[in-house]
Enzyme design. Structure first.
Site, PDB file in Angstrom:
ATOM      1  N   ASP A   1       0.854  -1.188   0.000  1.00 44.09           N
ATOM      2  CA  ASP A   1       0.000   0.000   0.000  1.00 44.09           C
ATOM      3  C   ASP A   1       0.888   1.235   0.000  1.00 44.09           C
ATOM      4  O   ASP A   1       2.086   1.154   0.300  1.00 44.09           O
ATOM      5  CB  ASP A   1      -0.906  -0.007   1.240  1.00 44.09           C
ATOM      6  CG  ASP A   1      -1.985   1.075   1.222  1.00 44.09           C
ATOM      7  OD1 ASP A   1      -2.307   1.583   0.131  1.00 44.09           O
ATOM      8  OD2 ASP A   1      -2.508   1.406   2.309  1.00 44.09           O
TER       9      ASP A   1
ATOM     10  N   TYR B   1      -4.977   4.620   0.283  1.00 46.19           N
ATOM     11  CA  TYR B   1      -6.039   3.757  -0.240  1.00 46.19           C
ATOM     12  C   TYR B   1      -5.620   3.049  -1.523  1.00 46.19           C
ATOM     13  O   TYR B   1      -6.384   2.979  -2.487  1.00 46.19           O
ATOM     14  CB  TYR B   1      -7.332   4.547  -0.454  1.00 46.19           C
ATOM     15  CG  TYR B   1      -7.780   5.323   0.759  1.00 46.19           C
ATOM     16  CD1 TYR B   1      -7.875   4.702   2.004  1.00 46.19           C
ATOM     17  CD2 TYR B   1      -8.107   6.676   0.685  1.00 46.19           C
ATOM     18  CE1 TYR B   1      -8.278   5.404   3.132  1.00 46.19           C
ATOM     19  CE2 TYR B   1      -8.518   7.384   1.801  1.00 46.19           C
ATOM     20  CZ  TYR B   1      -8.596   6.750   3.030  1.00 46.19           C
ATOM     21  OH  TYR B   1      -8.995   7.451   4.141  1.00 46.19           O
ATOM     22  N   HIS B   2      -4.397   2.479  -1.504  1.00 46.93           N
ATOM     23  CA  HIS B   2      -3.889   1.752  -2.659  1.00 46.93           C
ATOM     24  C   HIS B   2      -3.488   0.319  -2.312  1.00 46.93           C
ATOM     25  O   HIS B   2      -2.405  -0.136  -2.697  1.00 46.93           O
ATOM     26  CB  HIS B   2      -2.683   2.487  -3.258  1.00 46.93           C
ATOM     27  CG  HIS B   2      -2.985   3.862  -3.733  1.00 46.93           C
ATOM     28  ND1 HIS B   2      -1.997   4.813  -3.950  1.00 46.93           N
ATOM     29  CD2 HIS B   2      -4.155   4.462  -4.051  1.00 46.93           C
ATOM     30  CE1 HIS B   2      -2.554   5.928  -4.368  1.00 46.93           C
ATOM     31  NE2 HIS B   2      -3.862   5.750  -4.435  1.00 46.93           N
ATOM     32  N   PRO B   3      -4.299  -0.443  -1.589  1.00 42.93           N
ATOM     33  CA  PRO B   3      -3.930  -1.829  -1.297  1.00 42.93           C
ATOM     34  C   PRO B   3      -3.845  -2.636  -2.591  1.00 42.93           C
ATOM     35  O   PRO B   3      -4.643  -2.464  -3.507  1.00 42.93           O
ATOM     36  CB  PRO B   3      -5.071  -2.322  -0.401  1.00 42.93           C
ATOM     37  CG  PRO B   3      -6.231  -1.463  -0.766  1.00 42.93           C
ATOM     38  CD  PRO B   3      -5.649  -0.114  -1.088  1.00 42.93           C
TER      39      PRO B   3
END
Length: 570
Positions: free
Chosen positions: A303, A477-479
């Site tokens: 992330d 918010y980049h899993p």
């Protein structure tokens, strides 16, 4: 009556909508698209400026939380994922960043054969309609409209930030999604004629006009149905369908050809594990029968993190004056009538990508500039006028895991990213804070820059920076990367280079979980590209011709660049 289709896609998100469109456009194949959420026909989704609302609403997003993160003094971070048509493309910040060309060469070096930049670029272009027209880097006839927002005309702070970068000695780039990512410039967004260009709007709307696509909303996928293969010389397992809940009833759909999981970076991992595919210890602990041991399912999780660097503004020109109900109502009214104005932008209209240290081949730090000082929920951070930059290192070494804790598909999985768990990650953050303060202290910002609110001028030592970051950093918010593509000899590779689950026929994963390594940028653009390319792989079509275009890399690396990838002078 038996529900039978050629292809079953689980998840109508950033990737699933692309697949639903591409797999049905010939009219030859029947497709079932399963989605947990409902309609995206809300002003809060379609109006770009309202981006903070759907992300924080249970109706539109899975409200996941991480476990207590050891590297963040036990803090639990918010990890929302889209639960609506369009998935996370309907709740995200609409920032359009493909990543650096070297990110995709890195995918290939990690074992994802055929996913180098030259092979991926044609699919980025196929997906896109860039409002300034196409060229060898940008598409002009694709479904996803991309633009510069208001071209920074509504606030002088956007250009001031770019000028500050130039004052600090960094280059300016006229297109970070083209030849040169590195530098300061205008930011691009997935907004088309003033409306959010989600994959639901761009792909699914047109696909739903076809009789060979069936969409079922409000479902809960329980598991993939697997059968043993013991005829015609085949061995092992194959996917034959999906078991799901609809209105409290359990149903089964059968696939003639393939089952495809596009349930997202958390959902695809969860669904594989619920189906008995994954690490033996995880499944045993959750009470799920092991069907196929695949140790990489849920591993390699990555992330991006970011902090908000905030200042008071000396001039009353920021968006802090637009956060009241009356102002918001006027912005909304203008957008409803014209699809223009402040309602038609995500407000991130200038940005930057820089390298934090010598020896790096491509940027590792990203900036989003915002002419307001506010929180992600849309509330003011303090009284008065202010501005902020969202900033963080984009190539973390830290790796985490996703693991189900129960055989119940309604139970949330355990998520831990192990944020900032290596010394290099800590050093990258120290560099990031110091470089950001240096950039924002340049003459171009003098007329606007007031007091530094956070981190605060007392935060200067390594120890102080480490502590402040631990207490203030948030997920970007980049899993991603929990079902990585990789080579046969990689024990953590879940998928082969065609997104097929290793050891199981007729089952693929297509979403951001397939990334081997997280790219240098936001994830919606590369997720769409992956789905575009995967659709050709699924249908057995010839791949689009690779494009051998020049890309900018750090000067000291130009002599080391591969012969088949020419570069221009930096």
């Amino acid at each position: 009556m038996e529900q039978r289709y050629d292809y079953i896609i689980v998840g109508a998100g950033s990737a699933g909508c692309v697949l639903a469109d591409r797999l049905t456009e010939s009219g030859e194949h029947s497709v079932l698209l399963l989605e947990a959420g409902g309609t995206d026909k809300s002003i809060f989704i379609q109006m770009p400026t309202a981006l903070s609302y759907p992300m924080n609403t249970e109706k539109y997003a899975w409200q996941f939380e991480t476990e207590k993160e050891p590297g963040l003094d036990g803090r639990e971070l918010h990890c929302p994922r889209g639960k609506v048509l369009g998935g996370s493309s309907s709740i995200n910040g609409m920032v359009y960043v493909r990543g650096h060309a070297c990110d995709f060469d890195q995918w290939e070096e990690e074992g994802a054969a055929g996913w180098n930049y030259q092979a991926c670029l044609p699919y980025f272009r196929r997906a896109e309609s860039w409002n300034k027209g196409g060229d060898e880097y940008r598409g002009d006839n694709g479904p996803v409209g991309t633009c510069n927002g208001n071209d920074m005309e509504l606030n002088p702070l956007y250009q001031a930030f770019i000028n500050a970068g130039k004052d600090a000695g960094y280059p300016e780039t006229n297109d970070y999604n083209g030849y040169q990512q590195e530098g300061f410039g205008t930011m691009h967004m997935t907004v088309d004629k003033g409306v959010r260009a989600s994959t639901s709007n761009a792909y699914l709307r047109r696909a739903l006009k076809r009789s060979n696509l069936t969409l079922k909303k409000g479902i809960v996928a329980r598991r993939f149905l697997l059968e043993a293969q013991d005829s015609e010389g085949l061995s092992g397992l194959k996917a034959v369908g999906v078991e799901f809940e609809k209105s409290g009833n359990t149903q089964v759909a059968v696939a003639n050809k393939e089952v495809i999981s596009s349930a997202g970076s958390i959902g695809s991992v969860q669904l594989l594990q619920l189906s008995g595919i994954g690490p033996k210890a995880v499944l045993e602990k959750a009470g799920v029968e092991l069907k196929h041991e695949l140790n990489g399912v849920g591993e390699n999780l990555q992330d991006h993190l970011e902090v908000y660097f905030q200042y008071h503004c000396n001039e009353p020109i920021t968006l802090n004056s637009k956060l009241g109900l009356v102002s918001k109502g006027m912005i909304g009214a203008e957008w409803i009538l014209t699809r223009k104005g402040l309602g038609a932008t995500n407000h991130f209209e200038s940005c930057a990508f820089i390298r934090s240290r010598k020896g790096l081949k491509w940027p590792n730090i990203q900036y989003h500039f915002l002419p307001a000082a506010m929180r992600y929920d849309g509330q003011a951070a303090f009284d008065g006028h202010g501005f902020q930059v969202h900033v963080g290192p984009n190539k973390p070494e830290s790796r985490g895991t996703v693991a189900i804790t129960s055989a119940d598909p309604h139970a949330k999985p355990e998520i831990i990213f192990n944020y900032i768990s290596t010394e290099q990650d800590r050093q990258d953050w120290r560099d990031c804070i110091r470089l950001t303060r240096e950039i924002l202290s340049q003459p171009a910002m003098d007329a606007y820059r007031g007091e530094e609110i956070q981190p605060g001028l007392s935060i200067t030592s390594d120890e102080a920076i480490d502590e402040w970051v631990k207490q203030n950093v948030e997920s970007a918010y980049h899993p991603s990367c929990g079902c990585k593509m990789g080579a046969d000899d990689d024990p953590m590779a879940v998928l082969d280079e065609e997104c097929r689950v290793r050891g199981i026929d007729n089952l693929r994963v297509v979403d951001s979980s397939v990334f081997p390594v997280i790219p240098n940028g936001n994830l919606n653009a590369p997720t769409i590209m992956v789905a575009e390319r995967a659709s050709d792989l699924i249908l057995g079509k010839p791949m689009l011709k690779e494009q051998d275009v020049p890309v900018w890399i750090a000067p000291e690396w130009q002599e080391k660049q591969r012969i088949n990838k020419p570069v221009r002078e930096a």
